[in-house]
Design a protein around this motif. Sequence first.
Motif, mmCIF file in Angstrom:
data_model
loop_
_atom_site.group_PDB
_atom_site.id
_atom_site.type_symbol
_atom_site.label_atom_id
_atom_site.label_comp_id
_atom_site.label_asym_id
_atom_site.label_seq_id
_atom_site.Cartn_x
_atom_site.Cartn_y
_atom_site.Cartn_z
ATOM 1 N N ASN A 65 0.822 -1.217 0.000
ATOM 2 C CA ASN A 65 0.000 0.000 0.000
ATOM 3 C C ASN A 65 0.855 1.265 0.000
ATOM 4 O O ASN A 65 0.445 2.296 -0.520
ATOM 5 C CB ASN A 65 -0.929 0.031 1.223
ATOM 6 C CG ASN A 65 -2.110 -0.902 1.104
ATOM 7 O OD1 ASN A 65 -2.494 -1.326 0.020
ATOM 8 N ND2 ASN A 65 -2.690 -1.246 2.237
ATOM 9 N N PHE A 66 2.024 1.189 0.628
ATOM 10 C CA PHE A 66 2.935 2.335 0.690
ATOM 11 C C PHE A 66 4.004 2.290 -0.414
ATOM 12 O O PHE A 66 4.984 3.019 -0.370
ATOM 13 C CB PHE A 66 3.636 2.372 2.050
ATOM 14 C CG PHE A 66 2.722 2.605 3.207
ATOM 15 C CD1 PHE A 66 1.842 3.680 3.232
ATOM 16 C CD2 PHE A 66 2.741 1.754 4.296
ATOM 17 C CE1 PHE A 66 1.008 3.905 4.313
ATOM 18 C CE2 PHE A 66 1.913 1.977 5.398
ATOM 19 C CZ PHE A 66 1.045 3.043 5.398
ATOM 20 N N HIS A 115 2.063 1.870 12.161
ATOM 21 C CA HIS A 115 2.579 3.150 12.660
ATOM 22 C C HIS A 115 4.070 3.077 12.992
ATOM 23 O O HIS A 115 4.770 4.082 12.926
ATOM 24 C CB HIS A 115 1.755 3.676 13.848
ATOM 25 C CG HIS A 115 1.959 2.929 15.122
ATOM 26 N ND1 HIS A 115 1.178 1.856 15.467
ATOM 27 C CD2 HIS A 115 2.840 3.112 16.131
ATOM 28 C CE1 HIS A 115 1.586 1.393 16.641
ATOM 29 N NE2 HIS A 115 2.581 2.139 17.069
ATOM 30 N N ASP A 116 4.600 1.881 13.333
ATOM 31 C CA ASP A 116 6.046 1.727 13.543
ATOM 32 C C ASP A 116 6.798 1.987 12.242
ATOM 33 O O ASP A 116 7.800 2.695 12.211
ATOM 34 C CB ASP A 116 6.395 0.314 14.024
ATOM 35 C CG ASP A 116 5.864 -0.013 15.404
ATOM 36 O OD1 ASP A 116 5.704 0.907 16.228
ATOM 37 O OD2 ASP A 116 5.603 -1.214 15.644
ATOM 38 N N LEU A 117 6.308 1.383 11.151
ATOM 39 C CA LEU A 117 6.912 1.608 9.840
ATOM 40 C C LEU A 117 6.865 3.085 9.479
ATOM 41 O O LEU A 117 7.866 3.660 9.044
ATOM 42 C CB LEU A 117 6.193 0.783 8.769
ATOM 43 C CG LEU A 117 6.626 1.044 7.331
ATOM 44 C CD1 LEU A 117 8.059 0.570 7.103
ATOM 45 C CD2 LEU A 117 5.674 0.373 6.367
ATOM 46 N N TRP A 120 9.468 5.121 11.500
ATOM 47 C CA TRP A 120 10.875 4.956 11.113
ATOM 48 C C TRP A 120 11.162 5.475 9.712
ATOM 49 O O TRP A 120 12.253 5.991 9.459
ATOM 50 C CB TRP A 120 11.312 3.507 11.323
ATOM 51 C CG TRP A 120 11.596 3.312 12.774
ATOM 52 C CD1 TRP A 120 10.769 2.757 13.711
ATOM 53 C CD2 TRP A 120 12.736 3.787 13.480
ATOM 54 N NE1 TRP A 120 11.339 2.845 14.951
ATOM 55 C CE2 TRP A 120 12.553 3.465 14.842
ATOM 56 C CE3 TRP A 120 13.905 4.439 13.098
ATOM 57 C CZ2 TRP A 120 13.500 3.778 15.815
ATOM 58 C CZ3 TRP A 120 14.845 4.748 14.075
ATOM 59 C CH2 TRP A 120 14.636 4.427 15.407
ATOM 60 N N ILE A 121 10.217 5.376 8.808
ATOM 61 C CA ILE A 121 10.406 6.002 7.494
ATOM 62 C C ILE A 121 10.580 7.508 7.691
ATOM 63 O O ILE A 121 11.464 8.132 7.109
ATOM 64 C CB ILE A 121 9.207 5.721 6.552
ATOM 65 C CG1 ILE A 121 9.113 4.236 6.212
ATOM 66 C CG2 ILE A 121 9.273 6.587 5.301
ATOM 67 C CD1 ILE A 121 10.114 3.725 5.216
ATOM 68 N N THR A 128 6.743 11.482 5.050
ATOM 69 C CA THR A 128 5.550 10.905 5.667
ATOM 70 C C THR A 128 4.861 10.009 4.662
ATOM 71 O O THR A 128 4.603 10.405 3.531
ATOM 72 C CB THR A 128 4.579 12.026 6.105
ATOM 73 O OG1 THR A 128 5.255 12.878 7.028
ATOM 74 C CG2 THR A 128 3.349 11.458 6.765
ATOM 75 N N ILE A 129 4.593 8.764 5.082
ATOM 76 C CA ILE A 129 3.841 7.846 4.222
ATOM 77 C C ILE A 129 2.476 7.614 4.866
ATOM 78 O O ILE A 129 2.372 7.345 6.047
ATOM 79 C CB ILE A 129 4.581 6.516 3.982
ATOM 80 C CG1 ILE A 129 4.881 5.799 5.295
ATOM 81 C CG2 ILE A 129 5.840 6.742 3.164
ATOM 82 C CD1 ILE A 129 5.420 4.400 5.133
ATOM 83 N N THR A 130 1.434 7.765 4.084
ATOM 84 C CA THR A 130 0.074 7.543 4.567
ATOM 85 C C THR A 130 -0.834 7.259 3.372
ATOM 86 O O THR A 130 -0.392 7.374 2.219
ATOM 87 C CB THR A 130 -0.421 8.742 5.416
ATOM 88 O OG1 THR A 130 -1.613 8.373 6.098
ATOM 89 C CG2 THR A 130 -0.620 9.986 4.583
ATOM 90 N N LEU A 131 -2.061 6.892 3.624
ATOM 91 C CA LEU A 131 -2.983 6.548 2.538
ATOM 92 C C LEU A 131 -3.933 7.673 2.170
ATOM 93 O O LEU A 131 -4.427 7.734 1.062
ATOM 94 C CB LEU A 131 -3.811 5.319 2.910
ATOM 95 C CG LEU A 131 -3.052 4.031 3.102
ATOM 96 C CD1 LEU A 131 -4.011 2.887 3.410
ATOM 97 C CD2 LEU A 131 -2.226 3.693 1.878
#
Length: 132
Positions: A65-66, A115-117, A120-121, A128-131
């Motif tokens: 997804n990311f 949320h851990d991934l 750390w990203i 910031t990675i999100t959907l």
Amino acid sequence: MKDIKVLKKKLFLIEGALILFENEIYKVVENNSNKSVIVNNKDIKKSVLNSELKPIDLTEKWLLNFNLNKNHKITSIETNVEWIIRQTENGIYYITILNEQTLNESTVIGLKYVHDLQEWIFRLSKRTITLF
């Protein structure tokens, strides 16, 4: 490789972190030690106690997804050191420093939840990675 133990810890949520609230995915838009403001993909905002939030297990589907995968490399913008996403034999994801010459993996950080991934990203790349 030794089995990685993931310790139960207090949720540390960066802005943009994806979590579950009442079995629905929400994104954290504000956070303090006791409460968070969260929003879902329909732009419905709620202020909730952090104790009401549930983490989302990190799976291969979430990596995809990311636009990430096992063996995805992340370069720290502060140190220029490369990190890599790996997976143990029992399915736990982690990141480690990648040393191309010896493939020596020293520092290991467990990634049990989405949320851990995301944390750390962000720590490594300031991205910031999100959907939504």
